[in-house]
Design an enzyme around this catalytic site. Structure first.
Site: not given
Lengths: 249, 232, 283
Positions: C243, C265, C271, C240
């Protein structure tokens, strides 16, 4: 005794489609039901296969009451022990599913879960019915009528049914195609020891395939017995008429 | 030697419904017995009912009266009243029929046609095919024809296929309907040889031999079939 | 009466009772479709009327509701539905998965594992897994009754024959409790394993088709496959962009018109939680 039917009666309005018909099939036997249009032969097949209910009479398969079965039991029987080859292959095939998928379906319905094995078996069956196994992924709608019929046979026989119902399997096909199909059916019946109940108006086909023959006229079985005896030494006036009417090539 | 096939009061009448129900009696009161190793020749004028008798013996025609007792599986099977299943089983095991005409199955090669009844009787496929080839060779059918379907063969060639099919399985009882009708002298001699071999092996043979030479060479006795008067 | 003059959660009590009965039947026969008398809802078919009716029927004043659409709490649909329930039920709502007691979802299962105290309500467009293969309802009912599912395996076989692999990326058919073939709704195939032995109750509502079905807690749910072509959950092979998760299901976003893309995400709350985690740890 594989299949036993007694005292079958069925009327469509005033017309007697089945008039006190009895029939039996033992294991490994091929029985032909011949007659002209309106004789009741197809109706008889449908009643025996449990697709149509008669007004009276009984049908037993290995001692089990076919007409009294629940729909679930009947469908299970159709999928496992029985096979039905329709006159029009489109009625017995999934036209939108590949040849391999059509043959593999019954295997998958009975629990087969290995793609490679299913495909191998489908390929073997295509070869057996003389369809080029390279066409395993092709759709049946792109097959000729004869090929579709052979595919239907493969699809029906893949689970080794004990009893196969055939409704005019060569109807509508060209003569040379018919000959090939009949020979194929003959060979498979011998090889697999199938019991077959075949409805046909083609007497020559009956002679080629059947051990026993029933002649129907207007809902009644007018004569039955050993195939060559009924065809070479017909007793009933109608049978004599039928046999003498067949043109020799 | 034991009797393998016998009839008691065998009768056959044809009813031609398409000709206003005309009744044609052909056989009446026929008592015939054939022993193992014996060859009985049916004689009588043309149309007397010799072929009809043969076909009754094979179950191809349904006898109207009398009984036919065939030695089958160590017992006697009464063929006239036997259900179709048992007649088929008797034909598979105990009685063979060589007709004049070959009913052709499309697409099946000659060797396979000859091998089929042997396989039905329990021989392995490869043994049956070998024996089929050997018989066809013995009957002088050219090798190149062995794998072809016999539809396009000449009368003589088809007859030889019939003969191979009939003599291959080693039936205890053999019915021969004009087995040399379309053959030349050399092949007739071969057929005579086959019949002698079969007799020595204990086969009971009933035959219709139009050819006097063949009849004299193989028949142990003659059974005359008298023509019947037409019923009114 | 609530602010808008409606009964609690919009539906009348008799309707809720009828739907609860359907839900009970559904829970009693996992994976089996139960017909129910769907009502006219203030939004059209195709917008989650089934999910809303199920949620409305099980909602109580103490419940905390979360609504997600493709994993996000902030899309128009998720916002609308959440606001709807606020107005007609006055219940508390949340975007934090862990705080919710009822989660209504369109086409995703939250990344964070759910608990026995939670209920997941799925919005279902087409409840019948065999629909595309067998359009006749009477026939599919028979097939389910007889557990005659060869047809679905044929479909999977066809995929492998034509494409070399099973092509269902979402709404991947599952066997529930080894008895009923079920459509899990158009969640990505990636989410299927989460359904297996889930601790939370899973309810499925199809408003247009008027069917409810359920997977009770701790029920076996198995994605169909072949022994030599086993089911594999698939996600984009990226981390992602926000994150850094390499295990959550990712949405692919087009960022400019020069072909730039980012993967983030799909589950916004997940997230968010991951982003806050290092800060929380640091505090």
């Amino acid at each position: 005794m594989l299949l036993e039917a007694k005292k079958l009666h069925l009327k469509f309005g005033a017309i007697a489609a089945l008039d006190d018909v009895a029939l039996d099939v033992t294991a490994g036997e091929v029985v032909a039901i011949v007659g002209e249009s309106g004789s009741g032969k197809t109706t008889l097949l449908r009643v025996l296969a449990g697709q149509m209910a008669p007004d009276a009479g009984a049908v037993h398969y290995l001692g089990r009451d076919v007409l009294g079965m629940t729909e679930a039991e009947h469908r299970r029987l159709i999928r496992s022990d029985w096979g039905f080859v329709h006159q029009n292959p489109r009625d017995g095939l999934r036209m939108g599913v590949s040849a391999g998928g059509n043959v593999g379906e019954r295997l998958m319905a009975l629990g087969a879960r290995h793609y490679g094995n299913i495909r191998d078996e489908a390929q073997a069956w295509l070869q057996r019915v003389e369809i080029d196994s390279a066409r395993i992924d092709d759709l049946p709608r792109h097959f000729s009528g004869g090929m579709q019929q052979r595919l239907q046979i493969a699809r029906t026989l893949v689970t080794r049914p004990k009893l196969v119902f055939m409704d005019e399997p060569t109807g509508g096909l060209d003569v040379s195609v018919q000959a090939r199909l009949l020979d194929l059916i003959r060979a498979l019946v011998r090889e697999l020891g199938l019991s077959v109940l075949i409805v046909t108006h083609d007497i020559a086909a009956a002679r080629l395939l059947a051990d026993r023959i029933l002649v129907m006229r207007r809902g009644q079985v007018v004569e039955q017995g050993l195939t060559d005896r009924v065809l070479d030494d017909p007793q009933h006036p109608y049978t004599q008429l039928l046999v003498s009417s067949v043109l020799a090539a | 030697m034991s009797i393998l096939l016998r009839t008691e009061g065998l009768g056959k009448t044809f009813t031609l419904h398409l000709q206003g129900g005309a009744r044609i009696p052909v056989l009446a009161g026929v008592d015939l017995a054939v022993r193992a190793g014996e060859c009985v020749a049916l004689s009588g004028p043309s149309g007397a009912g010799k072929s009809t008798l043969m076909r009754c013996l094979y179950g191809n025609y349904g006898a109207g009266a009398g009984r036919i007792m065939l030695a089958h599986r160590g017992a006697e099977l009464e063929l006239v009243s036997a259900p179709p299943r048992e007649v088929i089983e008797a034909r598979r095991q105990s009685i063979g029929y060589v007709s004049q005409f070959l009913r052709v199955i499309p697409r099946v090669g000659t060797r396979d046609i000859v091998a089929e009844p042997m396989v039905a009787r329990g021989m392995t496929r490869s043994d049956a095919l070998s024996r089929a080839s050997a018989l066809l060779d013995h009957l002088n059918l050219p090798e190149r024809l062995h794998d072809l379907p016999p539809a396009t063969f000449s009368g003589g060639e088809q007859q030889r296929v019939n003969l191979a099919r009939g003599f291959g399985p080693g039936y205890p009882v053999l019915l021969l309907d004009e087995p040399t009708a379309s053959l030349d002298a050399a092949n007739r001699a071969i057929v005579i040889g086959l019949i002698h071999e079969a007799k020595q092996a204990g086969t009971a043979i009933i035959g219709i031999f139009h050819d006097a030479e063949v009849r004299e060479a193989v028949a142990d006795r003659v059974f005359t079939v008298e023509p019947m008067q037409d019923a009114a | 009466m609530t602010e808008a003059g409606y009964n609690f959660a919009y539906l009348d009590e008799a309707t809720k009772r009828m739907i609860r009965r359907a839900v009970l039947k559904a829970v009693a026969v996992p994976g089996h479709q139960i017909p129910f008398g769907a009502r006219e809802m203030p939004l059209p078919y195709g917008w989650g009327t089934g999910g809303i009716q199920v949620t409305a029927s099980i909602l109580g004043p103490q419940d905390v509701l979360k609504v997600i659409d493709q994993g996000a709490d902030d899309t128009t649909n998720a916002v609308s539905i959440r606001r709807f329930f606020t107005r007609v039920a006055g219940i508390a709502t949340t975007e934090t998965t862990g705080d919710a007691t009822i989660i209504q979802t369109r086409h995703r299962i939250p990344e964070k594992p759910l608990t026995e105290n939670q209920i997941l309500v799925y919005q279902v467009p087409q409840p019948e897994p065999l629909f595309k293969l067998e359009p006749r309802r009477a026939e599919t009912r028979r097939l389910h009754a007889l557990a005659d599912y060869g047809l679905m395996h044929v479909r999977l076989y066809e995929d492998i024959a034509r494409l070399g692999h099973i092509a269902k990326a979402y709404d991947y058919p599952v066997m529930v409790n080894e008895r009923y073939l079920m459509s899990p709704s158009p969640i990505p195939a990636f989410d299927n394993p989460k359904m297996h032995q889930m601790a939370a109750l899973q309810l499925f509502g199809a408003g247009r088709e008027k069917r409810i079905y359920a997977v009770p807690p701790y029920t076996p749910v198995r994605s169909l496959d072949f022994e030599d072509h086993p089911f594999r959950p698939i996600r984009a092979p990226h981390a992602c962009a926000i994150c850094g998760s390499t295990t959550s299901y990712l949405d692919e976003l087009v960022t400019d018109d020069a072909g730039g893309r980012a993967f983030i995400c799909s589950d916004t709350d997940y997230c968010q939680e991951r982003q806050e985690a290092p800060k929380a740890a640091a505090e």
